[in-house]
Design an enzyme around this catalytic site. Structure first.
Site, PDB file in Angstrom:
ATOM      1  N   SER A  98       0.831  -1.198   0.000  1.00 43.21           N
ATOM      2  CA  SER A  98       0.000   0.000   0.000  1.00 43.21           C
ATOM      3  C   SER A  98       0.875   1.262   0.000  1.00 43.21           C
ATOM      4  O   SER A  98       1.714   1.437  -0.874  1.00 43.21           O
ATOM      5  CB  SER A  98      -0.955  -0.033   1.194  1.00 43.21           C
ATOM      6  OG  SER A  98      -1.995   0.905   1.057  1.00 43.21           O
ATOM      7  N   ASP A 222      -9.408  -5.247  -4.932  1.00 42.76           N
ATOM      8  CA  ASP A 222      -8.873  -4.204  -4.052  1.00 42.76           C
ATOM      9  C   ASP A 222      -9.730  -2.939  -4.154  1.00 42.76           C
ATOM     10  O   ASP A 222      -9.873  -2.366  -5.232  1.00 42.76           O
ATOM     11  CB  ASP A 222      -7.421  -3.903  -4.446  1.00 42.76           C
ATOM     12  CG  ASP A 222      -6.648  -3.168  -3.358  1.00 42.76           C
ATOM     13  OD1 ASP A 222      -7.267  -2.375  -2.626  1.00 42.76           O
ATOM     14  OD2 ASP A 222      -5.426  -3.394  -3.252  1.00 42.76           O
ATOM     15  N   HIS A 250      -7.482  -5.793  -0.591  1.00 41.59           N
ATOM     16  CA  HIS A 250      -6.223  -5.117  -0.266  1.00 41.59           C
ATOM     17  C   HIS A 250      -5.341  -5.968   0.649  1.00 41.59           C
ATOM     18  O   HIS A 250      -4.152  -5.715   0.763  1.00 41.59           O
ATOM     19  CB  HIS A 250      -6.541  -3.776   0.405  1.00 41.59           C
ATOM     20  CG  HIS A 250      -5.441  -2.780   0.348  1.00 41.59           C
ATOM     21  ND1 HIS A 250      -4.709  -2.513  -0.806  1.00 41.59           N
ATOM     22  CD2 HIS A 250      -4.927  -1.950   1.306  1.00 41.59           C
ATOM     23  CE1 HIS A 250      -3.808  -1.582  -0.549  1.00 41.59           C
ATOM     24  NE2 HIS A 250      -3.914  -1.226   0.714  1.00 41.59           N
TER      25      HIS A 250
END
Length: 269
Positions: A98, A222, A250
């Site tokens: 991320s 995601d 995610h």
């Protein structure tokens, strides 16, 4: 074992170092708003496969110091450089999830990939987390504004909502509670500061500078770092490979643990 590395005046970063005798090193950089504990399920198995797993808590998060300032990509990349220097890391794999993916990309560009032999990106927030003129991918700026308001008014509610957004697969209540607690360990001002960097910073020029072999892993479902970002990264990074995770959001490192570990280990060799 766990210890602290001083990266700046009055800023100490927590480091979790598992199997430090191994020469096959992976340095993991977590995403917002969690900590190194995000990679618990990799740290359970990769050391037994011969890897040294190093997890850090970014400044402001987990067990690290929580200064008022220093949440730009440049500063966070410089923190990593200080850790690499302190641990004398060479020929290692740098891995980021991320916003951690964004930060390791900045490290590669800003520090010429010092010490890094391979790069791994998991659901990376790059080259831009939000939509911009000429870049129709990512979240809307208004979505970030709404998150920011929640941080300053009801951070626990924000974290609970984000937990539900993070994963595609169903969670048990205990696991959901555990993940929620990771976010609570951060300081509120750090959570807001790093979110502002996610909103404001871009990495379009950075990705063009990276020559190291790069593995891109991304969940098809995601909702945080939207799947088109991975395709853009694959096209923009000359020496990259993209692997889709069909059953993940995610949290692909948890949702498809075996595939995740297999792809990462195969890539590193």
């Amino acid at each position: 074992m766990g210890y602290y590395v001083k990266v700046a005046s009055q800023v100490n970063i927590y480091v979790e170092d598992v199997n430090p005798k191994s020469t096959k090193t992976i340095l993991f950089v977590h995403g917002w708003p969690a900590s190194h504990k995000l990679f618990e399920y990799q740290f359970n198995v990769l050391p037994a496969m011969g890897y040294r797993c190093i997890g850090i808590d970014l400044r402001g998060f987990g067990k690290s110091d929580k200064p008022w300032e220093g949440y730009s990509y440049d500063r966070l990349a410089d923190d990593i450089r200080q850790i690499v220097k302190a641990l004398r890391l060479q020929n290692f794999t740098l891995a980021g999830h991320s916003v951690g993916g964004a930060i390791v990309i900045r490290y590669m560009a800003r520090h010429n990939g010092y010490g890094v032999s391979k790069l791994a990106l998991f659901g990376a927030a790059a080259p831009s987390f939000i939509k911009r003129p000429g870049f129709p991918f990512g979240l809307e700026a208004k979505d970030i504004h709404a998150l920011m308001l929640q941080i300053y008014n009801d951070r626990p509610k924000m974290l609970a909502d984000f937990t539900n957004m993070f994963f595609h697969q169903a969670l048990t209540k205990p696991f959901s509670d555990w993940f929620f607690q990771l976010g609570l360990e951060a300081a509120g001002h750090s959570t807001a500061g790093l979110l502002a960097s996610l909103r404001d910073e871009t990495l379009f020029s950075d990705i063009k500078k990276i020559q190291a072999p790069t593995l891109i892993l991304h969940g098809k479902h995601d909702q945080v770092c939207l799947p088109p970002l991975a395709s853009v990264l694959r096209q923009g990074m000359v020496n990259s490979k993209l692997v889709w995770f069909e059953h993940s959001g995610h949290g692909l490192f948890w949702e498809e643990q075996k595939k995740f570990t297999h792809e990462l280990a195969s890539f590193i060799g």
